[in-house]
Design a protein around this motif. Structure first.
Motif, short mmCIF file in Angstrom:
data_model
loop_
_atom_site.label_atom_id
_atom_site.label_comp_id
_atom_site.label_asym_id
_atom_site.label_seq_id
_atom_site.Cartn_x
_atom_site.Cartn_y
_atom_site.Cartn_z
N LYS A 151 0.83 -1.20 0.00
CA LYS A 151 0.00 0.00 0.00
C LYS A 151 0.87 1.26 0.00
O LYS A 151 1.79 1.39 0.78
CB LYS A 151 -0.91 0.02 1.23
CG LYS A 151 -2.12 -0.85 1.10
CD LYS A 151 -3.07 -0.63 2.27
CE LYS A 151 -4.35 -1.42 2.06
NZ LYS A 151 -4.12 -2.85 1.94
N ARG A 153 1.58 5.23 0.76
CA ARG A 153 1.24 6.08 1.91
C ARG A 153 0.02 6.93 1.60
O ARG A 153 -0.81 7.18 2.48
CB ARG A 153 2.44 6.97 2.26
CG ARG A 153 3.53 6.27 3.02
CD ARG A 153 4.74 7.17 3.20
NE ARG A 153 4.39 8.38 3.92
CZ ARG A 153 5.19 9.44 4.00
NH1 ARG A 153 6.35 9.44 3.38
NH2 ARG A 153 4.84 10.49 4.69
N LYS A 156 -3.00 4.94 2.26
CA LYS A 156 -3.23 4.76 3.70
C LYS A 156 -3.93 5.97 4.30
O LYS A 156 -4.84 5.84 5.12
CB LYS A 156 -1.90 4.52 4.41
CG LYS A 156 -1.21 3.22 4.02
CD LYS A 156 0.15 3.14 4.67
CE LYS A 156 0.94 1.95 4.16
NZ LYS A 156 2.30 1.89 4.71
N ARG A 160 -7.66 6.13 5.99
CA ARG A 160 -7.88 6.66 7.34
C ARG A 160 -9.05 7.65 7.34
O ARG A 160 -9.89 7.62 8.23
CB ARG A 160 -6.59 7.35 7.83
CG ARG A 160 -6.73 8.19 9.11
CD ARG A 160 -7.09 7.33 10.30
NE ARG A 160 -7.14 8.11 11.54
CZ ARG A 160 -7.70 7.70 12.65
NH1 ARG A 160 -8.27 6.50 12.72
NH2 ARG A 160 -7.71 8.46 13.73
N TYR A 216 3.61 6.45 10.71
CA TYR A 216 2.65 5.89 11.65
C TYR A 216 2.66 6.62 12.99
O TYR A 216 1.67 6.55 13.74
CB TYR A 216 2.95 4.40 11.89
CG TYR A 216 2.63 3.53 10.69
CD1 TYR A 216 1.31 3.26 10.35
CD2 TYR A 216 3.64 3.02 9.89
CE1 TYR A 216 1.01 2.47 9.25
CE2 TYR A 216 3.35 2.23 8.79
CZ TYR A 216 2.04 1.96 8.47
OH TYR A 216 1.74 1.20 7.38
N PHE A 660 0.40 -1.60 8.69
CA PHE A 660 -0.80 -0.89 8.26
C PHE A 660 -2.03 -1.40 9.01
O PHE A 660 -2.82 -0.61 9.55
CB PHE A 660 -1.00 -1.05 6.76
CG PHE A 660 -2.34 -0.56 6.28
CD1 PHE A 660 -2.58 0.79 6.16
CD2 PHE A 660 -3.35 -1.46 5.97
CE1 PHE A 660 -3.82 1.25 5.73
CE2 PHE A 660 -4.59 -1.00 5.55
CZ PHE A 660 -4.82 0.36 5.43
N ASN A 664 -2.40 1.85 11.41
CA ASN A 664 -2.82 2.99 10.58
C ASN A 664 -3.89 3.81 11.27
O ASN A 664 -3.92 5.04 11.15
CB ASN A 664 -3.33 2.51 9.22
CG ASN A 664 -3.42 3.64 8.21
OD1 ASN A 664 -2.43 4.30 7.92
ND2 ASN A 664 -4.60 3.87 7.67
#
Length: 932
Positions: A151, A153, A156, A160, A216, A660, A664
């Motif tokens: 994945k 960034r 991600k 989120r 993270y 993740f 995440n």
């Protein structure tokens, strides 16, 4: 008897997200894509309903064959997005379930701090005994980059945002206009995700991997860490009541990293990369301190006349003003009537100077001479002064909020954020040492036997000032190896002694491999003897990876600990002896049974040796995300360790996609960290209460099963004609390099197609993609069948082992998960890619036959009618993915055939089927929730 699964709420969430996805597909991708997605699902479902009939299979294959590249690419992206949305729905549902349990009181959820401390108290653990346990406690997850994280960034971050909006919609108070606004925002976010490419355009550099790992922390882990401590403190107070006041809560949570330090087989990790990693880590935590100091300044708006700070605070404020000189007038002009804001403004200014220095060092690679002007000790002392002063005028409750969190974070992260491990393969050290000894003393180190090597290394380490030689005669590889130690020495001075944890030696085969590293450390001032006193600023962790390595643990450690120089250095360091155990390579080497059992026995031997020697030892578990690489739920994995082997501390790698899935989202990070820490607490009760020993009979049985299982696994992977051809042809392993998902090569040696050369990450990832997750279970069925043959009473023994022995129960639970992710009918399609059809058929039949044996025997042992009967949530999760995952596999097989048929005539970069193929790799990884 397991109660029926009631997940109506979850299914409603999934239907909602699915309906929005269909709407987005119709508007953004066109009705053809949405219709094709539905058609592929329908045809795959019909295929399964009819027992994988040849007619239905041909129909599905024909549908795929007629699709143009652009449609296939979008269809695959739709499947991928569906998996991401399902993952969000499941994660959100789990969070809501835990919130409801907490609202009802009681033990909260099983494995919560409240539940764990209550069980400890009920078992007779007093507050004094709890303090003994806590004083030894350290939970240390180590971020690693070498597994294939698929994945981006950007993706991600988008996921989120969708998670947060989805959470809003779960609020029953959200109605009318506000609910409609949240629905529109969710649709927009999914639409934006659809418009964001999930496939990287360029390969990842190590610097990219460092930035990804660091992301993270501001995203979730800073806040999650503060909440973990806060939740523990609250649970301690609730359970132990007045006695809780006697308990001091130490810093039991820390973080490590391999990103930028792990150079084993990765030529892209250089000494300069390690400097970059350490400095970027420092920048990340300093940025967080500046941000939190600014927030705290906004909150502590106390005014003179309405509060009276104590004398120590006022003295501290005066000292700051004197230290900063004329610039202070500009900084403080808005805060002169508010003492705490005044102090915090000066602290923020000083911290900003620290940040500016690290930014400058990063910008021009200049040394950070003299460290930071605002030291960590000064920062922590200033925070303590503010806290004490707040207490002095009756505001302890205010001091217990954000200020308390910042104090805890400063104790956890210091100025280093994470402790970086350095890892290198043993032969690199042997080569460098041989060259140094030849240059300095004219000795042929490689000609010496082990005892002579140990004697020579001991003397060389003891040499005052190190050995003298002309560095110019060393090879580039040897010079680079030495430069790594120079970097460690320099960064410890520049930033913090805490910025490095251990030097890990992969492929440790002998005690001399550890002393070689210490000689290199001595050459750079990290270890040695001055004035008759030993000093050592580096800890060395031997890594035992293969089955043979695990079996020689006892010999290597006893030989090492018999060396007087090593004893002196270990004592001088003040560190525990750390030993790392490799799950991935041992499983690839000898199969899951031999790996799991040899790892278990190795831990028992290591702890026995440390007890005999009177030294403390910490085990470092090199776990991957998949079962074939030691993966599985962390809580259960810790409880499955040998009795009385954990003893308060555990260190383990957090690899690939698990970062993740676990970290995440801040809410999930709190849960995962909590479950890991409570597992550690439960496994460490042996520090204050006697631990029940393993049943000897169980160990004997496991030894026999492991021996049989290893034989079967090696027979398949090392003795079956054409097996490696099958691996390279019936999986997409050869195409991974096009995906740009990691900086590390998939093989230790370029063009070497042997089992030993392929990395465990690529090995497991490839089998997983083709739905042949056999590294996690092959050999178990035949082992159980052989051991029980003609002896029906032995099945009862195995059933008792499953019921009473955490190790065996955890092993079979993880194996059930891996078996559930296998699909040998789909794997047969991949087998059809083999150049030699007979090879494809023969190897597939071997794997398929063992699959059936595994399922049959495991169901008999766990006394269930289907896999995962005791984990209906996971079974349902896997089931709901299958209607999307199955068609993806058929699409991938088709694309692999097209890509390979084109061969050199159509380079991958311009082949129209390449991009859709790369997307299938991402999508299948998302659907199965694992890469490497």
């Amino acid at each position: 008897m397991t109660s029926p699964l009631d997940d109506k709420e979850l299914r409603r969430s999934i239907r909602l997200l699915e309906s929005i996805l269909v709407k987005v597909l119709n508007t953004a991708a066109g009705p053809d894509v949405a219709a094709t997605v539905e058609r592929l699902q329908r045809e795959f479902t019909a295929l399964r309903r009819n027992g994988d009939s040849a007619l239905r299979r041909k129909q599905l294959q024909a549908t795929i064959e007629t699709l143009p590249a652009e449609i296939i690419s979008n269809v695959v992206r739709a499947f991928n997005l569906y998996f991401s949305l399902v993952n969000i729905a499941e994660e959100s549902y789990g969070l809501r379930q835990r919130i409801r349990q907490a609202e009802r009181g009681g033990h909260f959820w099983p494995g919560s701090f409240h539940d764990t401390l209550l069980n400890l108290k009920q078992s007779g653990v007093t507050a004094d005994q709890l303090q003994v346990l806590l004083d030894e406690l350290l939970y240390l997850p180590v971020m690693t980059a070498h597994p294939t994280e698929s994945k981006r960034r950007t993706i991600k971050g988008a996921l989120r945002n969708i998670f947060l909006t989805h959470e809003q919609l779960n609020d029953p108070q959200l109605k009318g206009y506000y609910r409609q606004e949240a629905m529109e925002r969710l649709e927009s976010q999914i639409h934006l995700l659809w418009k964001t490419d999930e496939v990287r355009a360029h390969g990842m550099s190590v610097a990219d991997e460092i930035e990804t790992g660091l992301s993270y922390f501001p995203g979730s882990l800073f806040q999650a860490t503060a909440l973990v401590y806060r939740n523990f403190e609250r649970s301690l107070q609730n359970v132990y009541a007045d006695a809780a006041e006697q308990v001091r809560i130490p810093n039991f949570l820390s973080y490590g990293s391999w990103i930028g330090g792990d150079r084993d087989g990765n030529p892209n990790v250089t000494p300069e990369t390690t400097v970059l990693a350490v400095r970027l880590q420092a920048r990340t935590i300093l940025q967080e301190y500046v941000r939190r100091l600014d927030e705290l300044r906004g909150q502590l708006s106390y005014s003179y006349g309405l509060c009276q700070p104590n004398a120590d605070f006022m003295d501290s404020l005066a000292a700051d003003r004197a230290l900063l000189g004329p610039i202070v007038a500009q900084i403080e002009k808005l805060d002169l009537q508010e003492p705490y804001r005044h102090k915090l403004s000066l602290m923020k200014y000083r911290m900003s100077l620290n940040l500016a220095r690290i930014e400058q060092a990063l910008a021009d690679n200049s040394p950070l001479t003299g460290g930071f002007d605002y030291s960590l000790n000064q920062f922590q002392a200033d925070l303590a002064v503010i806290r004490t002063s707040l207490h002095s005028h009756g505001d302890a409750q205010i001091a217990g909020l954000e200020l308390h969190d910042l104090i805890r974070l400063s104790q956890t992260f210091g100025y280093h954020l994470m402790q970086l491990d350095v890892r290198q393969e043993s032969t690199r050290h042997s080569q460098a040492v041989a060259e140094i000894l030849t240059a300095a003393l004219g000795l042929d180190y490689e000609a010496l036997d082990e005892s002579d090597r140990l004697r020579l290394l001991s003397e060389a380490i003891s040499a005052p000032g190190g050995l003298s030689y002309d560095a110019a005669v060393l090879s580039p590889a040897a010079r680079e190896t030495l430069q790594v130690f120079e970097v460690i020495a320099r960064m410890r001075i520049e930033l913090s002694p805490a910025c490095f944890s251990r030097y890990v030696i992969s492929m440790t085969h002998s005690a001399s491999h550890i002393l070689e590293v210490l000689l290199l450390a001595a050459q750079t001032g990290l270890a040695g003897r001055i004035g008759g006193r030993w000093y050592c600023s580096i800890g060395v962790s031997p890594l035992f990876e293969t089955i043979d390595d695990l079996e020689r643990v006892e010999t290597v450690l006893n030989t090492l600990l018999d060396v007087p120089v090593y004893q002196d250095l270990l004592t001088a360091s003040g560190l525990r002896q750390e030993v790392m155990l490799g799950y991935s390579d041992s499983c690839k080497d000898g199969g899951i049974l031999a790996s799991a059992w040899n790892l278990y026995r190795a831990q028992q031997r290591i702890i026995a040796i440390s007890d005999q020697r009177g030294i403390k030892c910490r085990l470092f578990h090199g776990r991957g995300g998949t079962v074939g690489r030691g993966g599985g739920p962390t809580h259960e994995a810790i409880l499955a360790q040998p009795p009385d082997s954990v003893r308060g501390q555990i260190k383990f790698t957090e690899q690939g996609e698990m970062l993740f899935y676990r970290y995440n989202n801040m809410e999930t990070a709190v849960y995962e960290l909590t479950m890991g820490i409570t597992g550690l607490i439960k496994a460490s009760v042996s520090l204050v209460q006697p631990a029940p020993a393993d049943v000897i009979e169980y160990q004997t049985v496991m030894g026999e099963l492991a021996r049989i299982g290893e034989h079967g696994f090696r027979e398949l992977t090392e003795q079956s004609d054409g097996f490696l051809d099958y691996f390279y042809e019936a999986t997409p392993v050869s195409e991974f390099g096009l995906l740009n998902i990691g900086s590390r090569p998939s093989h230790r040696k370029t063009l070497d197609r042997s089992k030993g050369s392929v990395r465990a990450i690529a090995w497991v990832f490839a089998w997983s993609q083709s739905r042949q997750t056999f590294p996690a279970w092959y050999g178990i069925g035949s082992s159980l069948a052989t051991w029980c043959a003609g002896r029906p009473e032995r099945l009862q023994i195995l059933q008792t082992m499953y019921r009473d022995w955490p190790f065996f129960r955890n092993l079979l639970s993880n194996v059930q998960m891996a078996l559930s992710k296998s699909d040998l009918n789909i794997a047969k399609e991949y087998a059809g890619l083999c150049v030699n059809p007979d090879t494809g058929t023969r190897i597939h039949q071997l794997i398929s036959g063992e699959f059936q044996r595994c399922v049959t025997w495991i169901l008999d042992i766990v006394n269930a009618e289907q896999l995962l009967a005791n984990n209906p949530e996971l079974a349902a999760s896997l089931s709901r993915r299958e209607a999307y995952l199955g068609p993806l596999n058929y699409v991938q097989v088709n694309l692999l055939h097209r890509m390979r048929s084109a061969g050199a005539a159509s380079p991958a970069a311009v082949n129209p089927w390449m991009q859709p193929l790369l997307r299938t790799i991402n999508a299948i990884a998302a659907g199965m929730r694992n890469t490497g």
